[in-house]
Design an enzyme around this catalytic site. Structure first.
Site, mmCIF file in Angstrom:
data_model
loop_
_atom_site.group_PDB
_atom_site.id
_atom_site.type_symbol
_atom_site.label_atom_id
_atom_site.label_comp_id
_atom_site.label_asym_id
_atom_site.label_seq_id
_atom_site.Cartn_x
_atom_site.Cartn_y
_atom_site.Cartn_z
ATOM 1 N N ILE A 162 53.230 62.107 38.904
ATOM 2 C CA ILE A 162 53.288 62.980 37.725
ATOM 3 C C ILE A 162 52.960 64.417 38.146
ATOM 4 O O ILE A 162 51.941 64.670 38.797
ATOM 5 C CB ILE A 162 52.271 62.525 36.648
ATOM 6 C CG1 ILE A 162 52.492 61.051 36.263
ATOM 7 C CG2 ILE A 162 52.360 63.427 35.414
ATOM 8 C CD1 ILE A 162 53.810 60.742 35.599
ATOM 9 N N ARG A 199 31.671 60.700 33.897
ATOM 10 C CA ARG A 199 30.849 61.911 34.030
ATOM 11 C C ARG A 199 30.070 62.173 32.738
ATOM 12 O O ARG A 199 30.521 61.847 31.653
ATOM 13 C CB ARG A 199 31.729 63.126 34.302
ATOM 14 C CG ARG A 199 32.311 63.130 35.700
ATOM 15 C CD ARG A 199 32.840 64.523 36.051
ATOM 16 N NE ARG A 199 33.361 64.522 37.394
ATOM 17 C CZ ARG A 199 34.617 64.175 37.697
ATOM 18 N NH1 ARG A 199 35.446 63.844 36.746
ATOM 19 N NH2 ARG A 199 35.023 64.172 38.960
ATOM 20 N N LYS A 228 47.132 47.114 40.876
ATOM 21 C CA LYS A 228 48.141 47.345 39.815
ATOM 22 C C LYS A 228 48.941 46.065 39.541
ATOM 23 O O LYS A 228 49.218 45.740 38.386
ATOM 24 C CB LYS A 228 49.086 48.484 40.203
ATOM 25 C CG LYS A 228 48.452 49.867 40.176
ATOM 26 C CD LYS A 228 48.193 50.377 38.767
ATOM 27 C CE LYS A 228 47.820 51.846 38.761
ATOM 28 N NZ LYS A 228 47.342 52.336 37.466
ATOM 29 N N GLY A 265 40.979 62.952 33.610
ATOM 30 C CA GLY A 265 41.917 62.913 34.735
ATOM 31 C C GLY A 265 43.197 63.668 34.438
ATOM 32 O O GLY A 265 43.351 64.289 33.381
ATOM 33 N N GLN A 266 44.140 63.588 35.382
ATOM 34 C CA GLN A 266 45.390 64.351 35.256
ATOM 35 C C GLN A 266 46.153 63.950 33.997
ATOM 36 O O GLN A 266 46.547 64.801 33.205
ATOM 37 C CB GLN A 266 46.265 64.118 36.494
ATOM 38 C CG GLN A 266 47.503 65.013 36.515
ATOM 39 C CD GLN A 266 48.603 64.489 37.429
ATOM 40 O OE1 GLN A 266 48.627 63.321 37.796
ATOM 41 N NE2 GLN A 266 49.522 65.360 37.797
ATOM 42 N N LEU A 267 46.335 62.661 33.801
ATOM 43 C CA LEU A 267 47.089 62.173 32.642
ATOM 44 C C LEU A 267 46.295 62.400 31.354
ATOM 45 O O LEU A 267 46.821 62.856 30.339
ATOM 46 C CB LEU A 267 47.338 60.671 32.842
ATOM 47 C CG LEU A 267 48.581 60.022 32.294
ATOM 48 C CD1 LEU A 267 49.821 60.841 32.599
ATOM 49 C CD2 LEU A 267 48.696 58.610 32.867
ATOM 50 N N GLY A 313 38.858 57.525 31.021
ATOM 51 C CA GLY A 313 39.322 58.391 32.110
ATOM 52 C C GLY A 313 40.016 59.626 31.564
ATOM 53 O O GLY A 313 40.990 60.126 32.136
ATOM 54 N N TYR A 352 45.099 49.897 45.899
ATOM 55 C CA TYR A 352 45.524 50.411 44.594
ATOM 56 C C TYR A 352 46.718 49.594 44.056
ATOM 57 O O TYR A 352 46.721 49.141 42.910
ATOM 58 C CB TYR A 352 45.909 51.876 44.774
ATOM 59 C CG TYR A 352 46.524 52.575 43.602
ATOM 60 C CD1 TYR A 352 45.774 52.884 42.469
ATOM 61 C CD2 TYR A 352 47.855 52.999 43.633
ATOM 62 C CE1 TYR A 352 46.344 53.574 41.413
ATOM 63 C CE2 TYR A 352 48.428 53.697 42.577
ATOM 64 C CZ TYR A 352 47.661 53.971 41.474
ATOM 65 O OH TYR A 352 48.216 54.667 40.431
HETATM 66 N N1 SER Z 1 50.605 59.087 41.593
HETATM 67 C C1 SER Z 1 50.018 57.834 42.010
HETATM 68 C C2 SER Z 1 49.416 57.940 43.356
HETATM 69 O O1 SER Z 1 49.930 58.691 44.157
HETATM 70 C C3 SER Z 1 51.070 56.771 41.998
HETATM 71 O O2 SER Z 1 50.751 55.842 41.063
HETATM 72 O O3 SER Z 1 48.483 57.249 43.636
#
Ligand code: SER
Length: 319
Positions: A170, A36, A144, A11-13, A8, A140
Protein backbone atom coordinates in the site's frame (compact mmCIF):
# COMPACT_ATOMS: atom_id res chain seq x y z
CA UNK A 1 -25.38 3.51 13.76
CA UNK A 2 -22.25 1.38 13.91
CA UNK A 3 -19.82 1.53 16.84
CA UNK A 4 -16.43 0.66 15.47
CA UNK A 5 -13.16 -0.42 17.08
CA UNK A 6 -9.97 -0.13 15.00
CA UNK A 7 -7.01 -2.09 16.36
CA UNK A 8 -3.53 -1.00 15.30
CA UNK A 9 -5.09 2.33 14.35
CA UNK A 10 -1.78 4.21 14.40
CA UNK A 11 -0.32 2.12 11.56
CA UNK A 12 -0.17 2.93 7.86
CA UNK A 13 -3.61 1.55 7.03
CA UNK A 14 -5.22 2.63 10.30
CA UNK A 15 -4.23 6.28 9.99
CA UNK A 16 -6.24 6.72 6.78
CA UNK A 17 -8.98 4.23 7.57
CA UNK A 18 -9.88 6.00 10.83
CA UNK A 19 -10.30 9.29 8.95
CA UNK A 20 -12.56 7.62 6.37
CA UNK A 21 -14.62 5.81 9.02
CA UNK A 22 -15.06 8.99 11.09
CA UNK A 23 -16.22 10.81 7.98
CA UNK A 24 -18.82 8.08 7.41
CA UNK A 25 -19.98 7.32 10.95
CA UNK A 26 -18.90 10.31 13.08
CA UNK A 27 -15.89 10.73 15.38
CA UNK A 28 -17.51 9.39 18.51
CA UNK A 29 -18.47 6.18 16.69
CA UNK A 30 -14.89 5.18 15.87
CA UNK A 31 -12.64 4.01 18.71
CA UNK A 32 -8.93 3.93 17.93
CA UNK A 33 -6.67 1.50 19.73
CA UNK A 34 -3.03 0.51 19.84
CA UNK A 35 -0.38 -0.87 22.16
CA UNK A 36 1.14 2.59 22.59
CA UNK A 37 0.00 4.91 25.36
CA UNK A 38 -2.16 7.72 23.95
CA UNK A 39 -0.14 10.58 22.44
CA UNK A 40 -0.93 14.19 23.28
CA UNK A 41 -2.89 14.31 19.98
CA UNK A 42 -5.18 11.49 21.10
CA UNK A 43 -8.77 12.17 21.98
CA UNK A 44 -8.97 10.16 25.20
CA UNK A 45 -12.66 9.39 24.83
CA UNK A 46 -12.01 7.65 21.48
CA UNK A 47 -8.59 6.08 22.08
CA UNK A 48 -7.88 2.91 24.07
CA UNK A 49 -4.51 1.35 24.85
CA UNK A 50 -4.88 -2.28 23.85
CA UNK A 51 -2.65 -5.33 23.64
CA UNK A 52 -4.69 -7.54 21.29
CA UNK A 53 -3.12 -10.69 22.74
CA UNK A 54 -4.90 -9.93 26.05
CA UNK A 55 -8.50 -11.07 25.60
CA UNK A 56 -9.97 -9.53 28.80
CA UNK A 57 -8.80 -6.04 27.76
CA UNK A 58 -10.32 -6.50 24.31
CA UNK A 59 -13.64 -7.68 25.76
CA UNK A 60 -13.71 -4.80 28.24
CA UNK A 61 -13.29 -2.22 25.46
CA UNK A 62 -15.96 -3.90 23.31
CA UNK A 63 -18.42 -3.89 26.19
CA UNK A 64 -17.57 -0.42 27.45
CA UNK A 65 -18.07 1.18 24.01
CA UNK A 66 -20.79 -1.25 22.82
CA UNK A 67 -18.72 -2.04 19.76
CA UNK A 68 -20.43 -3.91 16.91
CA UNK A 69 -17.66 -3.82 14.27
CA UNK A 70 -13.90 -4.38 14.47
CA UNK A 71 -11.32 -3.46 11.86
CA UNK A 72 -8.51 -5.63 13.16
CA UNK A 73 -5.37 -4.04 11.75
CA UNK A 74 -2.92 -4.76 14.60
CA UNK A 75 -0.17 -7.03 13.35
CA UNK A 76 3.55 -7.45 12.73
CA UNK A 77 4.57 -7.01 9.04
CA UNK A 78 6.82 -9.18 6.87
CA UNK A 79 10.31 -7.72 7.38
CA UNK A 80 9.85 -7.08 11.11
CA UNK A 81 8.31 -10.54 11.43
CA UNK A 82 11.55 -12.14 10.22
CA UNK A 83 13.44 -10.27 12.93
CA UNK A 84 10.90 -11.10 15.65
CA UNK A 85 9.19 -14.36 14.60
CA UNK A 86 7.84 -15.20 18.08
CA UNK A 87 6.27 -11.80 18.46
CA UNK A 88 4.92 -12.02 14.91
CA UNK A 89 3.20 -15.34 15.72
CA UNK A 90 1.89 -14.15 19.06
CA UNK A 91 0.43 -10.83 17.91
CA UNK A 92 -0.83 -12.04 14.53
CA UNK A 93 -2.32 -15.39 15.55
CA UNK A 94 -3.43 -14.86 19.13
CA UNK A 95 -4.60 -11.31 18.39
CA UNK A 96 -6.91 -12.49 15.60
CA UNK A 97 -8.09 -15.51 17.59
CA UNK A 98 -9.13 -13.15 20.39
CA UNK A 99 -10.94 -10.88 17.94
CA UNK A 100 -12.78 -13.83 16.36
CA UNK A 101 -13.72 -15.24 19.77
CA UNK A 102 -15.02 -11.82 20.79
CA UNK A 103 -16.91 -11.59 17.48
CA UNK A 104 -18.52 -14.92 18.20
CA UNK A 105 -19.47 -13.89 21.73
CA UNK A 106 -20.71 -10.37 20.97
CA UNK A 107 -21.88 -10.93 17.35
CA UNK A 108 -19.49 -8.47 15.77
CA UNK A 109 -18.65 -7.86 12.14
CA UNK A 110 -14.88 -8.12 11.52
CA UNK A 111 -12.49 -6.87 8.87
CA UNK A 112 -9.07 -8.51 8.73
CA UNK A 113 -6.34 -7.49 6.23
CA UNK A 114 -4.59 -10.50 4.77
CA UNK A 115 -1.79 -10.11 2.26
CA UNK A 116 -0.07 -11.26 -0.91
CA UNK A 117 2.38 -12.75 1.61
CA UNK A 118 0.16 -15.86 1.83
CA UNK A 119 1.80 -16.88 -1.45
CA UNK A 120 5.27 -18.34 -1.80
CA UNK A 121 8.01 -19.45 -4.16
CA UNK A 122 5.91 -22.19 -5.80
CA UNK A 123 2.87 -19.99 -6.38
CA UNK A 124 2.44 -18.97 -10.05
CA UNK A 125 3.91 -15.46 -10.32
CA UNK A 126 1.53 -14.04 -12.90
CA UNK A 127 -2.27 -13.86 -12.76
CA UNK A 128 -2.14 -15.61 -9.41
CA UNK A 129 -5.61 -17.04 -8.88
CA UNK A 130 -7.71 -17.09 -5.72
CA UNK A 131 -7.15 -20.77 -5.06
CA UNK A 132 -3.57 -21.76 -5.73
CA UNK A 133 -0.38 -22.92 -4.01
CA UNK A 134 0.24 -21.12 -0.71
CA UNK A 135 3.72 -21.92 0.60
CA UNK A 136 4.87 -18.71 2.29
CA UNK A 137 8.51 -18.48 3.25
CA UNK A 138 8.07 -15.83 5.97
CA UNK A 139 6.64 -16.09 9.47
CA UNK A 140 4.36 -13.21 8.48
CA UNK A 141 3.04 -15.22 5.52
CA UNK A 142 2.59 -18.31 7.68
CA UNK A 143 0.52 -16.30 10.13
CA UNK A 144 -1.56 -14.82 7.29
CA UNK A 145 -2.40 -18.27 5.89
CA UNK A 146 -3.30 -19.50 9.37
CA UNK A 147 -5.38 -16.39 10.01
CA UNK A 148 -7.28 -16.82 6.74
CA UNK A 149 -8.09 -20.40 7.72
CA UNK A 150 -9.25 -19.21 11.13
CA UNK A 151 -11.53 -16.62 9.49
CA UNK A 152 -13.02 -19.27 7.20
CA UNK A 153 -13.50 -21.59 10.19
CA UNK A 154 -15.21 -19.00 12.40
CA UNK A 155 -17.45 -17.87 9.53
CA UNK A 156 -18.59 -21.39 8.65
CA UNK A 157 -18.76 -22.94 12.14
CA UNK A 158 -19.94 -20.01 14.20
CA UNK A 159 -21.54 -17.67 11.65
CA UNK A 160 -19.06 -14.86 12.34
CA UNK A 161 -19.41 -12.12 9.70
CA UNK A 162 -15.69 -11.78 8.94
CA UNK A 163 -14.49 -10.24 5.68
CA UNK A 164 -10.95 -10.01 4.41
CA UNK A 165 -8.71 -8.86 1.55
CA UNK A 166 -5.25 -10.04 0.48
CA UNK A 167 -3.79 -6.56 0.27
CA UNK A 168 -0.78 -5.80 -1.92
CA UNK A 169 1.84 -3.16 -1.01
CA UNK A 170 0.00 0.00 0.00
CA UNK A 171 1.35 3.41 -1.05
CA UNK A 172 0.32 6.43 0.98
CA UNK A 173 1.55 9.90 1.83
CA UNK A 174 0.07 10.33 5.29
CA UNK A 175 1.74 7.54 7.27
CA UNK A 176 4.79 5.32 6.85
CA UNK A 177 4.39 1.55 6.66
CA UNK A 178 5.95 -0.20 9.62
CA UNK A 179 8.45 -2.87 8.64
CA UNK A 180 7.17 -4.39 5.40
CA UNK A 181 8.90 -5.57 2.22
CA UNK A 182 6.95 -3.17 0.01
CA UNK A 183 8.04 -0.15 2.10
CA UNK A 184 10.51 0.93 -0.63
CA UNK A 185 7.57 2.08 -2.74
CA UNK A 186 6.72 4.67 -0.06
CA UNK A 187 10.23 5.59 1.15
CA UNK A 188 11.29 6.40 -2.42
CA UNK A 189 8.90 9.36 -2.66
CA UNK A 190 10.11 10.92 0.58
CA UNK A 191 13.75 10.46 -0.48
CA UNK A 192 13.11 11.82 -3.98
CA UNK A 193 11.74 15.06 -2.54
CA UNK A 194 14.13 15.37 0.41
CA UNK A 195 17.48 14.53 -1.20
CA UNK A 196 16.88 13.65 -4.85
CA UNK A 197 18.33 10.19 -4.38
CA UNK A 198 17.24 6.83 -2.94
CA UNK A 199 18.92 3.54 -2.16
CA UNK A 200 16.41 0.82 -2.95
CA UNK A 201 16.56 -2.48 -1.02
CA UNK A 202 15.18 -4.57 -3.90
CA UNK A 203 16.57 -5.02 -7.43
CA UNK A 204 15.24 -2.80 -10.27
CA UNK A 205 13.36 -5.63 -11.98
CA UNK A 206 11.44 -6.58 -8.80
CA UNK A 207 7.76 -6.40 -9.79
CA UNK A 208 5.13 -6.49 -7.06
CA UNK A 209 1.40 -5.82 -6.79
CA UNK A 210 0.71 -2.36 -5.31
CA UNK A 211 -2.27 -0.16 -4.51
CA UNK A 212 -2.76 3.51 -3.68
CA UNK A 213 -4.24 4.17 -0.25
CA UNK A 214 -7.51 5.75 -1.51
CA UNK A 215 -8.15 2.55 -3.49
CA UNK A 216 -7.30 0.41 -0.43
CA UNK A 217 -9.75 2.38 1.71
CA UNK A 218 -12.48 2.03 -0.95
CA UNK A 219 -11.78 -1.70 -1.12
CA UNK A 220 -12.04 -2.14 2.65
CA UNK A 221 -15.22 -0.08 2.95
CA UNK A 222 -16.60 -1.76 -0.18
CA UNK A 223 -16.28 -5.28 1.15
CA UNK A 224 -17.55 -4.28 4.59
CA UNK A 225 -20.62 -2.51 3.19
CA UNK A 226 -21.46 -5.22 0.66
CA UNK A 227 -24.53 -7.36 1.24
CA UNK A 228 -23.51 -10.46 3.25
CA UNK A 229 -24.87 -12.70 0.50
CA UNK A 230 -22.32 -11.23 -1.95
CA UNK A 231 -19.38 -12.31 0.20
CA UNK A 232 -18.74 -15.81 -1.04
CA UNK A 233 -15.15 -16.11 0.21
CA UNK A 234 -14.65 -15.94 3.95
CA UNK A 235 -10.93 -16.71 4.07
CA UNK A 236 -9.72 -13.67 2.10
CA UNK A 237 -10.25 -12.19 -1.37
CA UNK A 238 -7.45 -11.62 -3.87
CA UNK A 239 -7.48 -7.89 -4.57
CA UNK A 240 -5.33 -5.92 -7.01
CA UNK A 241 -4.79 -2.54 -8.60
CA UNK A 242 -1.40 -2.15 -10.33
CA UNK A 243 1.86 -4.06 -10.61
CA UNK A 244 5.16 -2.34 -11.43
CA UNK A 245 8.86 -2.93 -11.01
CA UNK A 246 11.10 -0.75 -8.86
CA UNK A 247 12.73 0.55 -12.07
CA UNK A 248 9.34 1.51 -13.55
CA UNK A 249 8.51 3.40 -10.36
CA UNK A 250 11.83 5.26 -10.57
CA UNK A 251 11.20 6.14 -14.24
CA UNK A 252 7.71 7.47 -13.44
CA UNK A 253 9.08 9.63 -10.61
CA UNK A 254 11.75 10.92 -13.00
CA UNK A 255 9.07 12.21 -15.38
CA UNK A 256 8.27 14.72 -12.57
CA UNK A 257 11.74 15.01 -11.02
CA UNK A 258 14.27 14.47 -13.85
CA UNK A 259 17.27 14.86 -11.52
CA UNK A 260 16.13 12.01 -9.24
CA UNK A 261 18.53 9.06 -9.07
CA UNK A 262 18.15 5.63 -7.51
CA UNK A 263 20.82 3.08 -6.66
CA UNK A 264 20.06 -0.49 -5.70
CA UNK A 265 21.42 -2.34 -2.67
CA UNK A 266 19.25 -5.46 -2.19
CA UNK A 267 19.11 -6.81 1.37
CA UNK A 268 17.23 -9.69 3.07
CA UNK A 269 13.94 -8.26 1.84
CA UNK A 270 14.84 -9.19 -1.76
CA UNK A 271 14.25 -12.87 -1.01
CA UNK A 272 10.85 -12.05 0.51
CA UNK A 273 9.87 -9.96 -2.53
CA UNK A 274 11.07 -12.73 -4.87
CA UNK A 275 8.80 -15.23 -3.12
CA UNK A 276 5.67 -13.15 -3.80
CA UNK A 277 3.58 -12.97 -7.00
CA UNK A 278 4.02 -10.12 -9.48
CA UNK A 279 0.45 -9.87 -10.78
CA UNK A 280 -2.68 -10.98 -8.92
CA UNK A 281 -5.96 -12.15 -10.48
CA UNK A 282 -8.71 -10.47 -8.46
CA UNK A 283 -11.64 -11.42 -10.70
CA UNK A 284 -13.62 -12.93 -7.79
CA UNK A 285 -13.64 -9.62 -5.87
CA UNK A 286 -14.67 -7.80 -9.05
CA UNK A 287 -17.47 -10.30 -9.76
CA UNK A 288 -18.77 -10.89 -6.21
CA UNK A 289 -18.96 -7.38 -4.76
CA UNK A 290 -18.00 -5.05 -7.59
CA UNK A 291 -14.38 -4.16 -6.80
CA UNK A 292 -12.74 -1.67 -9.20
CA UNK A 293 -9.49 0.22 -8.70
CA UNK A 294 -9.01 3.83 -9.82
CA UNK A 295 -5.30 4.67 -9.58
CA UNK A 296 -2.67 3.43 -12.05
CA UNK A 297 1.07 4.04 -11.62
CA UNK A 298 1.05 7.47 -13.30
CA UNK A 299 -1.86 8.67 -11.15
CA UNK A 300 -0.27 7.34 -7.95
CA UNK A 301 3.06 9.05 -8.61
CA UNK A 302 1.47 12.36 -9.58
CA UNK A 303 -0.75 12.47 -6.51
CA UNK A 304 1.94 11.26 -4.08
CA UNK A 305 4.38 13.97 -5.21
CA UNK A 306 1.69 16.68 -5.09
CA UNK A 307 0.51 15.68 -1.63
CA UNK A 308 4.00 15.33 -0.15
CA UNK A 309 5.06 18.66 -1.69
CA UNK A 310 2.02 20.32 -0.13
CA UNK A 311 2.88 18.84 3.28
CA UNK A 312 6.50 19.98 2.98
CA UNK A 313 5.39 23.53 2.12
CA UNK A 314 3.04 23.49 5.11
CA UNK A 315 5.81 22.30 7.46
CA UNK A 316 8.17 25.02 6.13
CA UNK A 317 5.49 27.67 6.69
CA UNK A 318 5.17 26.66 10.34
CA UNK A 319 8.91 26.17 10.96
N1 SER B 1 3.03 -4.63 2.59
C1 SER B 1 3.18 -5.88 3.30
C2 SER B 1 4.59 -6.15 3.64
O1 SER B 1 5.45 -5.76 2.87
C3 SER B 1 2.62 -6.98 2.47
O2 SER B 1 1.55 -7.52 3.10
O3 SER B 1 4.85 -6.79 4.61
Amino acid sequence: MHKILVTGSGGQLGSDLVIALRRLYGTSHVIESGWREPSHHSNLSTYETLDVTHRPSLDAIIQHHQVDTIYHLAGVLSAKGEQQPDRCWDVNINGLRNVLEAAKTFQLQVFFPSSIAVFGPHTPKFDTTQITIEDPSTMYGITKVTRELLCHYYAHHFGVDVRSLRLPGIISYSAFPGGGTTDFAVEIFHAALASGTYTCFVRPETRLPMMYMPDAIRAILGIMQADASAIKIRSSYNIAAVSFSAAELVAEIQTHLPQFTCRYAPDFRQAIADSWPSVIDDSKARADWGWQHQYDLAAIVKDMLQQLEATRREVCRHA
